[in-house]
Design a protein around this motif. Structure first.
Motif, PDB file in Angstrom:
ATOM      1  N   GLN A   1       0.897  -1.210  -0.063  1.00  0.00           N
ATOM      2  CA  GLN A   1      -0.108  -0.129   0.081  1.00  0.00           C
ATOM      3  C   GLN A   1       1.017   1.362   0.017  1.00  0.00           C
ATOM      4  OE1 GLN A   1      -3.114  -0.191  -0.493  1.00  0.00           O
ATOM      5  NE2 GLN A   1      -3.555   2.008  -0.612  1.00  0.00           N
TER       6      GLN A   1
ATOM      7  N   GLU B   1       0.306   4.281  -2.777  1.00  0.00           N
ATOM      8  CA  GLU B   1       0.045   5.597  -2.571  1.00  0.00           C
ATOM      9  C   GLU B   1       1.147   6.619  -3.114  1.00  0.00           C
ATOM     10  OE1 GLU B   1      -0.775   6.131   1.693  1.00  0.00           O
ATOM     11  OE2 GLU B   1      -2.369   5.119   1.396  1.00  0.00           O
TER      12      GLU B   1
ATOM     13  N   SER C   1      -5.619   8.370   3.359  1.00  0.00           N
ATOM     14  CA  SER C   1      -4.504   8.753   4.032  1.00  0.00           C
ATOM     15  C   SER C   1      -4.239  10.146   3.524  1.00  0.00           C
ATOM     16  CB  SER C   1      -2.950   7.667   3.798  1.00  0.00           C
ATOM     17  OG  SER C   1      -3.008   7.777   2.571  1.00  0.00           O
TER      18      SER C   1
ATOM     19  N   ARG D   1      -1.404  11.182   2.238  1.00  0.00           N
ATOM     20  CA  ARG D   1      -0.655  11.144   1.076  1.00  0.00           C
ATOM     21  C   ARG D   1      -1.514  10.909  -0.072  1.00  0.00           C
ATOM     22  NH1 ARG D   1       3.257   7.349   2.062  1.00  0.00           N
ATOM     23  NH2 ARG D   1       4.919   8.668   2.134  1.00  0.00           N
ATOM     24  N   ALA D   2      -2.516  10.029   0.196  1.00  0.00           N
ATOM     25  CA  ALA D   2      -3.554  10.056  -0.944  1.00  0.00           C
ATOM     26  C   ALA D   2      -4.246  11.337  -1.245  1.00  0.00           C
ATOM     27  CB  ALA D   2      -4.507   8.900  -0.433  1.00  0.00           C
TER      28      ALA D   2
ATOM     29  N   ARG E   1      -8.406   6.655  -9.258  1.00  0.00           N
ATOM     30  CA  ARG E   1      -7.921   5.825  -8.301  1.00  0.00           C
ATOM     31  C   ARG E   1      -8.647   4.389  -7.981  1.00  0.00           C
ATOM     32  NH1 ARG E   1      -4.676   8.506  -5.002  1.00  0.00           N
ATOM     33  NH2 ARG E   1      -5.019   6.888  -3.141  1.00  0.00           N
TER      34      ARG E   1
ATOM     35  N   ASP F   1      -8.350   2.029  -4.963  1.00  0.00           N
ATOM     36  CA  ASP F   1      -9.197   2.407  -3.969  1.00  0.00           C
ATOM     37  C   ASP F   1     -10.764   1.706  -4.039  1.00  0.00           C
ATOM     38  OD1 ASP F   1      -7.527   3.489  -2.248  1.00  0.00           O
ATOM     39  OD2 ASP F   1      -7.715   5.472  -3.587  1.00  0.00           O
TER      40      ASP F   1
END
Length: 507
Positions: free
Chosen positions: A377, A381, A464, A466-467, A499, A502
């Motif tokens: 993960q 990311e 997150s 970062r995302a 994304r 996700d």
């Protein structure tokens, strides 16, 4: 008599000056080399001595001592043959020692006195220019490479005799067979117009190149993922001369330049096989050389069948993707290599490639989970754009409708990147993909509707930090493509569609 001449050694991408000193004195005839030379460098004494004999250059029967300073770093490679020969000739009185002042000499000598080319000439000549030296003497084979440094005088020599003539009278010495390097770029070959359909993936590719974002393509076998990735360099802006020189410097150290035209004119596209070791990607060797990550500098690093790479190889990418450079630590020191590349990766959604089409997929849920779990993960990311590449339908394939050409897409990309360069002219970055947390708050200004939409998505998908930043950076690029001052709700909406990891695959 004592004499010395300057040469240089390559340590990673760093050029370090090496003073080659020679002393010829009374004593039993001998040829001694000191200053921490490797076995390869130590062999230079036999090559130089035999080359002198075959060119009727007789050394007096005295004690010859050669020193490589500084003595605390190990000297590697055959490029010290020529400076050793020059220093010994001057110490023996055959050349005047003052002729060796303020010059750099690099090259390998054969037993008959011919001079052979060596790798890493370009960074050495650049270093000589920085030091303000008078000129460089390099092998004739490397002359075109050395001439890329336009404001430094460089002489190419074919034989030991050529070097002596050049040192005695450099003003009258002429390089032979020097051809003008034409500054043209041949763009014939692959083109985005060859891609049939895949409008969504083409759009994602254009966004990725416009903002220098990393991209992951997910789809069944034969859907065109590799075909799309191989055409990414064709829509990237053409290299400036400074960028070409920067890439050529990397390839010079790696020994990958061609003699006919050493200047790298196209953006690199590196596609290592999935069996590549971590050292092949990062750079390996006792004194590390450039790996695939560095060879993709200013271009594209393409990982086809990404889950098939070893976990260790993939995790190496995490640090260079963030820092745009890679640091390798060895017992001899730490080496830094440039790594400002665009990562493009392709993968199937499962081992057989047809998930989530359960009518065709033959994989168990455990196999799918294990396959997708090969990519961590934290690495996912760091990929800004993840898009699906569906299979092409028969009717769409039958029409064979050609899409936009690479040249047309490139013009839009260049316009978008011009906006970014103007915006970041006071920063140390050039593209949206390079924004950090502080810069994102400053430059990614959203409308109220866009902010509400992103907040809703952030809570629902449990993004997150970062995302969150990746979505904003992609949305900023989409807004730039439409020449919008602020990020609108539709820009956030489109960024959220990129994304795929996700959604149904990793959820």
């Amino acid at each position: 008599m004592f004499a010395s001449v300057l040469s240089a050694a390559i340590f990673g991408m760093e050029v370090r000056e090496i003073q080659v000193e020679a002393d010829v004195s009374d004593g039993l005839p001998s040829f001694t080399m000191v200053g921490f030379p490797s076995a390869q460098v130590r062999e230079a004494q036999e090559r130089v001595r035999t080359a002198f004999k075959n060119n009727r250059l007789s050394l007096p029967p005295k004690r010859v001592t050669v020193n490589f300073a500084p003595a605390d770093m190990k000297k590697e490679g055959a490029g010290f043959d020529l400076p050793v020969a020059a220093a010994v000739l001057a110490a023996a009185g055959i050349l005047k020692p003052e002729l060796l002042a303020q010059i750099m000499v690099v090259g390998e000598i054969s037993l008959n006195g011919e001079i052979h080319g060596v790798s890493g000439i370009l960074p050495r000549v650049i270093r000589a220019r920085e030091l303000g030296l008078r000129f460089c003497i390099i092998p004739q084979e490397n002359l075109k490479e050395g001439k890329l440094v336009r404001d430094m005088q460089v002489f190419g020599v074919r034989t030991l005799g050529d070097m002596i003539r050049c040192l005695n009278d450099p003003e009258r010495y002429e390089n032979t067979e020097e051809e003008e390097i034409q500054d043209t770029q041949n763009e014939k070959g692959v083109d985005f117009a060859d891609v049939c359909g895949q409008d969504g993936a083409r759009r994602a590719a254009e966004i990725a190149v416009s903002g220098f974002h990393n991209i992951l393509l997910i789809g069944p076998p034969g859907s065109g993922k590799t075909m799309l990735a191989r055409r990414l360099p064709t829509i990237m802006p053409r290299l400036t001369f400074e960028e070409s020189l920067e890439i050529t410097k990397v390839y010079s150290v790696a020994g990958l330049l061609t003699k006919k035209d050493p200047l790298i004119r196209k953006r690199p596209f590196r596609s290592p096989h999935h069996t590549s070791s971590p050292q092949a990607l990062a750079g390996g060797g006792r004194i590390p050389g450039p790996g695939e990550i560095t060879l993709a500098h200013r271009g594209v690093l393409f990982l086809d069948e990404m889950p098939e790479f070893s976990r260790k190889s993939l995790e190496i990418l995490r640090q260079p993707l963030e820092d745009k450079e890679i640091h390798l630590s060895r017992a001899a020191g730490t080496y830094t290599f440039p790594a400002s590349f665009m990562l493009a990766a392709a993968m199937n959604p499962c081992p057989c490639g047809f998930y989530p089409d359960m009518n065709r997929c033959r994989c168990s849920q455990g196999e799918i989970t294990h396959y997708l779990g090969k990519i961590s993960q934290p690495l996912l990311e760091r990929i800004d754009i993840c898009t699906e590449v569906p299979a092409i339908g028969f009717q769409e394939m039958k029409k064979k409708k050609r899409g936009e050409s690479s040249e047309k897409i490139r013009r839009r990309v260049e316009r978008t990147q011009k906006i970014q360069r103007r915006r970041y002219e006071k920063e140390e970055i050039s593209f949206n993909g390079e924004l950090d947390g502080r810069s994102i708050e400053k430059y990614c200004i959203m409308t109220k509707e866009a902010e509400e939409l992103l907040e809703q998505a952030y809570v629902q998908f449990e993004f997150s930090t970062r995302a969150y930043h990746k979505i904003l950076k992609v949305a900023r690029t989409i807004a730039d493509m439409e020449e919008a001052e602020k990020i609108e709700a539709e820009h956030i909406c489109e960024a959220l569609t990129y994304r795929a990891y996700d959604k149904k695959y990793w959820s």
